[in-house]
Motif scaffolding. Structure first.
Motif, PDB file in Angstrom:
ATOM      1  N   THR A  46     -37.970 -24.271 -11.474  1.00  0.00           N
ATOM      2  CA  THR A  46     -38.004 -25.743 -10.691  1.00  0.00           C
ATOM      3  C   THR A  46     -39.569 -25.571  -9.839  1.00  0.00           C
ATOM      4  O   THR A  46     -40.059 -26.711  -9.716  1.00  0.00           O
ATOM      5  N   SER A  49     -42.511 -26.308 -11.765  1.00  0.00           N
ATOM      6  CA  SER A  49     -42.832 -27.698 -11.957  1.00  0.00           C
ATOM      7  C   SER A  49     -43.397 -28.168 -10.919  1.00  0.00           C
ATOM      8  O   SER A  49     -44.113 -29.267 -10.970  1.00  0.00           O
ATOM      9  N   GLU A  50     -42.802 -27.940  -9.672  1.00  0.00           N
ATOM     10  CA  GLU A  50     -43.180 -28.576  -8.526  1.00  0.00           C
ATOM     11  C   GLU A  50     -44.710 -28.460  -8.254  1.00  0.00           C
ATOM     12  O   GLU A  50     -45.547 -29.130  -7.724  1.00  0.00           O
ATOM     13  N   SER A  51     -45.080 -26.855  -8.426  1.00  0.00           N
ATOM     14  CA  SER A  51     -46.427 -26.807  -8.496  1.00  0.00           C
ATOM     15  C   SER A  51     -47.397 -27.111  -9.374  1.00  0.00           C
ATOM     16  O   SER A  51     -48.716 -27.244  -8.852  1.00  0.00           O
ATOM     17  N   THR A  53     -47.468 -30.599  -9.905  1.00  0.00           N
ATOM     18  CA  THR A  53     -47.792 -31.848  -9.371  1.00  0.00           C
ATOM     19  C   THR A  53     -48.035 -31.929  -7.922  1.00  0.00           C
ATOM     20  O   THR A  53     -48.359 -32.991  -7.430  1.00  0.00           O
ATOM     21  N   THR A  54     -48.168 -30.600  -7.174  1.00  0.00           N
ATOM     22  CA  THR A  54     -48.507 -30.778  -5.824  1.00  0.00           C
ATOM     23  C   THR A  54     -50.240 -30.246  -5.889  1.00  0.00           C
ATOM     24  O   THR A  54     -50.568 -29.775  -6.583  1.00  0.00           O
ATOM     25  N   VAL A  62     -45.653 -23.695  -2.267  1.00  0.00           N
ATOM     26  CA  VAL A  62     -44.927 -23.499  -3.230  1.00  0.00           C
ATOM     27  C   VAL A  62     -45.230 -22.245  -4.118  1.00  0.00           C
ATOM     28  O   VAL A  62     -44.112 -21.552  -4.785  1.00  0.00           O
TER      29      VAL A  62
END
Length: 563
Positions: A46, A49-51, A53-54, A62
């Motif tokens: 998870t 995946s966040e990294s 998009t940031t 993250v």
């Protein structure tokens, strides 16, 4: 740190993706550690995946979470490996699952180390082409990556131990890692030596540089200092890791000690101490071989100069002694000794300075140090310097000399020795008194034996009923008959005082100074003897008491006695 996190993300994506696809499906009743691993893997995917998009600082946050989660995962894996090693029945069904997790860690670290090493090499090659500010930033990034590589290597060593505990032979991998660590230590040792020499060279150049040259040299010196600090930090970290691998690090610890001078627990290691001693002995032997002939020649010249000036010192002392002993100069014995002593010591001091200069010693700092030390000693030894100054005044004005009988500083006796600090006085009862010169110079000085001729002052008394002419005749005969009494100056015999119980005469003959007490004692004895012969009395203090008692009082007193 941001660069390291991004690199970690690049190599973590496939690890956690594969974990999701290939992990062995555990039975329904799973231990809590197995469940925790699955949970951590899910959280890692998870965060991954966040990294993606940031951006910016959010991506850094993250990425830091990813690193922390991976550390938690490694703790759980370590617990499972330990339980498996202890034949925990609840873990046996999950042996392949634990082995799979460890292999993922091994693969990840291998790939990450390769990539990060290439990145470090590329950045170091670009350092020479970058501007001054970019050099400092790049140098800092390189150091961060190196620190993370050291951390990964330590984790990899732990991974190999985990695999061994799970029954996998990792001897080849361990040997390869040990060889890698030894290679890195050798490289860091050479780099530390080179950068240390470069920093010392830049430091010398910076001290001798002009103002226009200092700007660029200061930046180079800062870069060199940072590189040196980086090498020290890296070497200390690799030494710690090598100690875990049982690699001999005594020489590297010695190098760290020689570079930093910090006393650590490593110095208690016998191997380190022996390495330091051996290295110092080797350096000493090389120095002796290279410099022994020259030093022996300089020592020979030093001894010859000292011997020559000792002879000159004696010759000078004799010449000065002969010069100052001349009757025309009329110098006191104290001043003669002072000039003789100072002339000899002065010649020897000149010879000593010349000898020291011949062995290559710079005399400028020594002479400067003497000046500074003189000021400090002057404040610390004020009383001693006061005695010294008083000694100089006594030397110049010469109120007394050695052998004189004096009364000074509250004492009396014969001066037996005198220096610029104190005077030694010997009393008539053979006591030695050492008196500070400041006390003598600050008080009244009475030199009893300074003059060659002295007057003996005596007082004799006769009774009021005695014949004055007879007494004067006796006094004159005694003085005239004594062989030590001088005819010039003339003697003095006079009736001096009509005292309470006697008529006092003063008798004052002149004698040589050395005959003073002999005349005093002889005349006193002869006066007593001659007075007895001619019937002259020597009165002593006395009083006559007369009692007058009234008749009534006498009668009462007699009655009291009868009763």
């Amino acid at each position: 740190m941001r660069l390291i996190c991004i690199l970690l993300l690049m190599f973590s994506s496939w690890v956690w993706a594969n974990t999701e696809e290939t992990s062995t499906a555990p039975p329904d009743q799973k231990p809590a550690a197995i469940t925790q691993i699955k949970t951590l893997n899910t959280e890692l995917r998870t965060l991954l995946s966040e990294s993606k998009t940031t951006k910016g600082s959010a991506q850094n946050v993250v990425s830091l979470q990813l690193i922390n989660k991976n550390e938690e995962l490694r703790e759980v894996i370590a617990d499972l490996v330990n339980r498996s090693k202890q034949d925990d029945e609840t873990i046996k069904p999950y042996h392949s699952f634990v082995l799979e997790q460890v292999n993922y860690q091994v693969k990840f670290i291998e790939e990450a180390i390769v990539f990060l090493t290439k990145k470090v090499n590329a950045d170091e090659q670009k350092l020479d082409t970058l501007g001054d500010e970019q050099k400092l930033l790049t140098q800092k990034k390189v150091q961060e990556i190196r620190s993370y590589i050291q951390r990964l290597l330590s984790q990899q060593w732990t991974n190999y131990h985990w695999l061994a505990d799970l029954g996998i032979d990792t001897s080849k991998q361990k040997n390869a890692l040990v060889n890698n660590i030894e290679h890195k230590l050798e490289y860091l040792s050479a780099s530390l030596t080179f950068n240390s020499q470069q920093e010392q060279t830049l430091n010398k150049q910076l001290k001798a540089a002009t103002e226009s040259e200092k700007g660029s040299l200061q930046l180079l010196h800062i870069l060199s200092e940072r590189q040196l600090a980086s090498d020290l930090t890296n070497m200390q970290a690799f030494i710690k890791l090598a100690d875990q691998m049982s690699v001999d690090t005594a020489d590297y610890k010695k190098q760290i000690f020689e570079q930093t001078g910090n006393v650590t627990n490593d110095l208690l290691n016998v191997a380190v101490l022996l390495s330091i001693v051996r290295n110092n002995l080797e350096d000493l032997s090389h120095w002796v071989v290279d410099n022994a002939p020259q030093m022996l020649f300089k020592l020979f010249v030093f001894i010859i100069i000292i011997a020559v000036f000792r002879i000159l010192k004696n010759i000078t002392s004799k010449m000065v002694k002969k010069a100052v002993s001349s009757p025309n100069l009329r110098m006191s014995q104290l001043m003669q000794e002072f000039f003789v002593s100072m002339s000899g010591k002065g010649v020897f001091c000149i010879g000593l300075l010349i000898a020291l200069s011949q062995i290559g010693l710079d005399l400028t700092p020594i002479l400067t140090g003497f000046g500074v030390a003189g000021v400090i000693i002057g404040f610390a030894l004020q009383d001693t310097l006061s005695n010294f100054a008083s000694g100089m005044m006594l030397l110049i004005y010469r109120p007394f000399d050695v052998g004189d009988f004096v009364e000074a500083g509250g004492v009396s006796g014969k001066v037996s020795h005198m220096s610029l600090v104190s005077t030694t006085i010997k009393t008539f009862d053979n006591q030695i008194l050492i008196v500070p010169n400041s006390k003598i110079w600050g008080d009244t000085i009475k030199n009893v034996t300074h003059e060659r001729v002295r007057r003996v002052d005596m007082v004799f008394g006769i009774g009021y009923s005695d014949d004055l002419e007879l007494a004067e005749k006796v006094f004159n005969d005694i003085i005239d008959d004594h062989p030590m009494v001088l005819r010039q100056p003339e003697k003095t015999i006079k009736l001096h005082t009509l005292n309470t119980s006697s008529v006092d005469y003063i008798v004052r003959p002149w004698v040589k100074t050395e005959d003073y007490w002999d005349v005093y004692w002889d005349v006193t004895r002869e006066v007593k003897r001659r007075f007895d012969e001619v019937g002259l009395s020597i009165p002593f203090p006395q009083q006559d008491v007369h009692l007058h008692v009234a008749d009534a009082e006498a009668a009462s007193l007699a009655k009291v006695k009868r009763d």
